[in-house]
Design a protein around this motif. Structure first.
Motif, PDB file in Angstrom:
ATOM      1  N   TRP A   1      -5.022  -5.878   7.962  1.00 23.87           N
ATOM      2  CA  TRP A   1      -3.654  -5.685   7.496  1.00 23.87           C
ATOM      3  C   TRP A   1      -3.491  -6.021   6.021  1.00 23.87           C
ATOM      4  N   ALA A   2      -4.050  -7.136   5.597  1.00 26.20           N
ATOM      5  CA  ALA A   2      -3.856  -7.599   4.223  1.00 26.20           C
ATOM      6  C   ALA A   2      -4.342  -6.578   3.198  1.00 26.20           C
ATOM      7  N   GLY A   3      -5.417  -5.883   3.477  1.00 25.43           N
ATOM      8  CA  GLY A   3      -5.958  -4.932   2.515  1.00 25.43           C
ATOM      9  C   GLY A   3      -5.491  -3.506   2.695  1.00 25.43           C
ATOM     10  N   SER A   4      -4.784  -3.225   3.767  1.00 26.72           N
ATOM     11  CA  SER A   4      -4.351  -1.860   4.057  1.00 26.72           C
ATOM     12  C   SER A   4      -2.988  -1.587   3.441  1.00 26.72           C
ATOM     13  N   THR A   5      -2.933  -0.539   2.633  1.00 26.44           N
ATOM     14  CA  THR A   5      -1.681  -0.153   1.987  1.00 26.44           C
ATOM     15  C   THR A   5      -1.417   1.330   2.232  1.00 26.44           C
ATOM     16  N   VAL A   6      -0.186   1.737   2.032  1.00 24.58           N
ATOM     17  CA  VAL A   6       0.164   3.150   2.157  1.00 24.58           C
ATOM     18  C   VAL A   6      -0.622   3.956   1.123  1.00 24.58           C
ATOM     19  N   ASP A   7      -0.761   3.432  -0.096  1.00 23.64           N
ATOM     20  CA  ASP A   7      -1.497   4.144  -1.144  1.00 23.64           C
ATOM     21  C   ASP A   7      -2.966   4.337  -0.775  1.00 23.64           C
TER      22      ASP A   7
ATOM     23  N   THR B   1       7.680   2.842   4.561  1.00 21.85           N
ATOM     24  CA  THR B   1       7.213   1.454   4.540  1.00 21.85           C
ATOM     25  C   THR B   1       5.827   1.366   5.174  1.00 21.85           C
ATOM     26  N   ARG B   2       5.143   0.335   4.808  1.00 26.56           N
ATOM     27  CA  ARG B   2       3.824   0.055   5.374  1.00 26.56           C
ATOM     28  C   ARG B   2       3.926  -0.153   6.884  1.00 26.56           C
TER      29      ARG B   2
END
Length: 182
Positions: free
Chosen positions: A14-20, A39-40
Motif C-alpha cells: 500500500w505505501a508504495g502504490s499510487t494512482v500515478d 482517489t487512491r
C-alpha cells in the motif's frame, strides 16, 4: 488499470502504490487514471473487488468439475483454500493491513469485505450443498472460510503445501461429519 493496481499492491504494498504508478504500469495517462479513480482508495478497492468477483466466478465455474459423493467435501475445501492464494490474495492482504490503521481506507474496504464475505459464504454453502438450519453447519462453513484465509496468510510467508494438504484433509473429514450429522 485494475490488474496493474492489483500487481502494485501485491508487489510493493500500500505505501508504495499510487494512482500515478498504476497509470504508468497500465499504459494510460495520469489524467485518465485520475478521471476514472479520483482517489487512491477508490482505485485499489475497485481493483480488489474486480479480482475478488473474478475469482468467485472462476470458483463457481470450477464447481461443475467437482466430484460427487464422499470426495466432494475435501475437493470443495481444497478449492476454497486455493481462492485465497496468489497475487490477488496478496494484494487484498496489503489493502486489509493498510485499512486496519487508516480510517478513510477502512471506510472503503469494510463494505467491500462484508460483501465478499457474504458471497464467499453463500458459494461455500452451495458447493457443499449445506443446510444452514442444521445446528453447527453455518459456523462450520464459516470456519472453513476462516481456515482458507489463514492458510492463504501462512502461504504468503512460506511454502507450506505439504502441511496445508494434511490440514485440508483433516478439516474436510471434520466438516463432512457436521454436514452429514455424524
Amino acid at each position: 488499470m485494475l490488474d496493474a493496481a492489483v500487481g502494485c499492491l501485491a508487489e510493493i504494498g500500500w505505501a508504495g502504490s499510487t494512482v500515478d504508478l498504476v497509470a504508468e504500469r497500465a499504459g494510460v495517462s495520469r489524467d485518465a487514471a485520475r478521471h476514472h479513480f479520483p482517489t487512491r482508495e477508490a482505485l485499489f478497492t475497485a481493483a480488489v473487488l474486480h479480482v475478488s468477483e473474478s475469482r468467485m466466478a472462476e470458483t463457481r465455474r470450477r464447481a461443475a468439475k467437482l466430484p460427487r459423493g464422499p470426495a466432494r467435501t475435501e475437493a470443495v475445501v481444497r478449492m476454497l483454500v486455493e481462492t485465497y492464494q496468489g497475487t490477488e490474495f496478496a494484494a487484498a492482504v496489503q489493502l486489509w493491513a493498510a485499512a486496519a490503521n487508516d480510517p478513510a481506507l477502512r471506510s472503503h474496504v469494510l463494505p467491500l469485505e462484508e460483501r465478499m464475505d457474504r458471497e464467499a459464504h453463500r458459494a461455500a454453502l452451495e458447493l457443499l450443498d449445506a443446510d444452514e438450519s442444521v445446528p453447527g453447519v453455518r459456523e462450520s462453513v464459516q470456519a472453513t472460510l476462516d481456515l482458507a484465509r489463514g492458510m492463504g496468510l501462512a502461504g504468503l510467508l512460506a511454502d507450506d503445501r505439504a502441511r496445508r494438504g494434511r490440514v485440508i484433509a483433516q478439516w474436510a473429514r471434520t466438516l463432512d461429519g457436521v454436514l452429514t450429522g455424524r
